[in-house]
Enzyme design. Structure first.
Site, PDB file in Angstrom:
ATOM      1  N   LYS A  22     -11.330   2.021  44.396  1.00 17.64           N
ATOM      2  CA  LYS A  22     -12.375   1.161  45.243  1.00 17.64           C
ATOM      3  C   LYS A  22     -12.698   2.047  46.511  1.00 17.64           C
ATOM      4  O   LYS A  22     -13.982   1.848  47.120  1.00 17.64           O
ATOM      5  CB  LYS A  22     -11.635  -0.066  45.453  1.00 17.64           C
ATOM      6  N   ASN A  23     -11.653   2.277  47.235  1.00 15.91           N
ATOM      7  CA  ASN A  23     -11.984   2.679  48.743  1.00 15.91           C
ATOM      8  C   ASN A  23     -12.561   4.145  48.881  1.00 15.91           C
ATOM      9  O   ASN A  23     -13.565   4.271  49.646  1.00 15.91           O
ATOM     10  CB  ASN A  23     -10.722   2.946  49.350  1.00 15.91           C
ATOM     11  N   ARG A  97     -17.453  -5.525  53.323  1.00 20.99           N
ATOM     12  CA  ARG A  97     -16.727  -4.808  54.450  1.00 20.99           C
ATOM     13  C   ARG A  97     -17.224  -3.127  54.452  1.00 20.99           C
ATOM     14  O   ARG A  97     -17.455  -2.524  55.192  1.00 20.99           O
ATOM     15  CB  ARG A  97     -15.115  -4.669  54.422  1.00 20.99           C
ATOM     16  N   ASP A 121     -12.019  -8.945  53.706  1.00 25.55           N
ATOM     17  CA  ASP A 121     -10.697  -9.702  53.743  1.00 25.55           C
ATOM     18  C   ASP A 121     -10.563 -10.255  55.070  1.00 25.55           C
ATOM     19  O   ASP A 121     -10.638  -9.594  56.202  1.00 25.55           O
ATOM     20  CB  ASP A 121      -9.477  -8.777  53.400  1.00 25.55           C
ATOM     21  N   ASP A 319      -2.339  -1.294  51.854  1.00 26.06           N
ATOM     22  CA  ASP A 319      -2.693  -2.208  51.023  1.00 26.06           C
ATOM     23  C   ASP A 319      -1.680  -2.564  49.875  1.00 26.06           C
ATOM     24  O   ASP A 319      -1.886  -3.176  49.102  1.00 26.06           O
ATOM     25  CB  ASP A 319      -3.882  -1.477  50.221  1.00 26.06           C
ATOM     26  N   MET A 341      -0.702  -2.868  60.859  1.00 24.62           N
ATOM     27  CA  MET A 341      -1.992  -2.507  61.279  1.00 24.62           C
ATOM     28  C   MET A 341      -2.557  -3.675  61.180  1.00 24.62           C
ATOM     29  O   MET A 341      -3.775  -4.092  61.997  1.00 24.62           O
ATOM     30  CB  MET A 341      -2.600  -1.800  60.018  1.00 24.62           C
TER      31      MET A 341
END
Length: 437
Positions: A22-23, A97, A121, A319, A341
């Site tokens: 996905k990223n 995002r 998110d 993640d 983070m």
């Protein structure tokens, strides 16, 4: 609002293949704006965030083709800048995002770019300063309209420079790299993120005609070029999904094989699961996880409690901390989960506590988990998925729990995991999707 009804206690068995990353997909799709020529992208996951970005690119004027189930083509010959000022653009881009990475390619190719404040998110502060400071160093003018919440950048020509990023932001690095590839002169980016997905982006850009060196390090050097060309690109398997499946197998006492994981690009993830006591075997490019009745968390050499913390690559991706946390609830031993983070990502632990997990939320960033060693099973409950990764952690908890759990707002899970219920049910899970509940 869709809901999952999960019958816990069903072990899984068989093979599963992770989806495309996905990223990485969000970066690569934005990069197609850098050229008017055709770019073909394969192994694209059919997940909400990616499909929304593809739809947004179409609305902007990109010609999108879909020649195969996981393959898309993009031709950004012309961009409708009038649409970029529209209310429809604001609404579509604001809920995603990854839309922030549209602005770097637009700035590089057209000298201007616009994006509303992006959504995504609600996991804590996710500032965008790194992106826009980088653009300014390249010579762009930056403006933020507090009334419309629109970011805009203008600057042509961009000029290469040296910059030291204030944080090794993955999306920030990707955005700045895409802006710099057509800047005049040489750009040097220090403290750049070097995740495999950023490496993939840089290699794709080089195939398009860019000149990027230092790939896989935190020091990138970019020699600007006049134009970029079309190319073909295949996305890596999603390392977050691979890690989720490893944790899920251990938690549910399952025997599964995860196929085609690109093991060399998983970094520290397998080793961290091994420190949780989870056994697995690398078989070629597959990971085999045998059934385990018990797994024991290691201690440090001096006997102190194990700490698992996120860090910039090659450290552990944030993640996966939600998955490590939930898997620890049935381990033997204790672990401190330190989410450095994002300050809101651990707030889902109250749902696990309701299920009977022994967790102390020390502060917004740290939680201590005392494992049950399977002496007490989690109990079923009703819960709501707050974000993508916590949602999958709750799904893992429900699959291991005693009884029938209900997870609401599974649209959050759908944003990052393709047909997760169907794929897991094929392995023996008992997940029922109920729409409109």
């Amino acid at each position: 609002m869709a809901t999952f009804e999960v019958e816990g206690g069903a072990p899984l068995h068989g093979e599963i293949t992770p989806q495309g990353a996905k990223n990485e997909a969000l970066q690569i799709l934005c990069a197609t704006l850098l050229t008017p020529e055709k770019v073909t992208v394969r192994n694209v996951p059919a997940i909400v965030d990616v499909l929304q970005l593809i739809e947004l690119l179409e609305k902007m004027g990109v010609k999108v083709g879909h020649p195969a189930e996981d393959t898309y083509t993009f031709e950004a010959r012309e961009i409708d800048f009038g649409y970029l000022q529209s209310e429809d653009y604001r609404k579509r881009a604001a809920r995603l995002r990854g839309s922030v990475m549209i602005i770097g390619p637009l700035l590089a190719r057209f000298g201007e770019g616009y994006i509303p404040k992006p959504g995504g998110d609600k996991i804590g502060r996710r500032r965008l300063d790194t992106h826009f400071i980088g653009f300014q160093k390249l010579g762009a003018r930056f403006d933020f309209d507090t009334g419309t919440c629109f970011y805009s950048v203008e600057g042509k020509p961009l000029r290469g420079c040296y910059m030291l990023l204030d944080e090794a932001s993955v999306t920030g690095t990707a955005n700045i790299v895409m802006a710099a590839v057509m800047a005049e002169g040489t750009t040097t980016i220090y403290n750049a993120a070097c995740e495999p997905y950023v490496q993939q982006l840089c290699r794709m850009l080089n195939r398009m005609g860019a000149r990027i060196s230092g790939i896989a390090s935190n020091l990138l050097t970019i020699e600007g070029v006049k134009e970029l060309h079309g190319t073909e690109h295949t996305l890596l398997p999603d390392m977050i999904e691979v890690g989720s499946f490893i944790g899920m197998a251990a938690m549910t006492q399952s025997e599964i094989t995860i196929k085609n994981v690109s093991f060399d690009n998983l970094g520290i993830i397998p080793a961290q699961f091994a420190r949780m006591g989870i056994r697995f075997e690398q078989r070629g490019d597959d990971i085999y996880i045998p059934r385990q009745d018990h797994y024991e968390i290691e201690s440090f050499i001096d006997g102190s409690i194990m700490t698992i913390a996120d860090a910039t690559w090659p450290g552990l991706t944030p993640d996966l901390l939600s998955v490590f946390l939930v898997v620890a609830t049935q381990a033997k031993g204790s672990v401190l989960i330190h989410q450095k983070m994002f300050e809101s990502r651990l707030f889902f632990v109250d749902k696990l506590i309701d299920m009977g997990a022994q967790i102390i939320l020390c502060d917004p960033h740290r939680a201590t988990v005392i494992g049950h060693d399977r002496k007490v099973r989690l109990r079923a409950t009703r819960m709501t998925s707050p974000d993508i990764r916590a949602g999958v952690a709750l799904l893992i908890a429900a699959m291991s729990a005693d009884g029938r759990s209900v997870i609401q707002n599974v649209e959050q899970i759908d944003r990052g995991y393709q047909n997760i219920d169907g794929r897991l049910n094929a392995l023996g899970a008992k997940i029922k999707r109920l729409d409109g509940c």
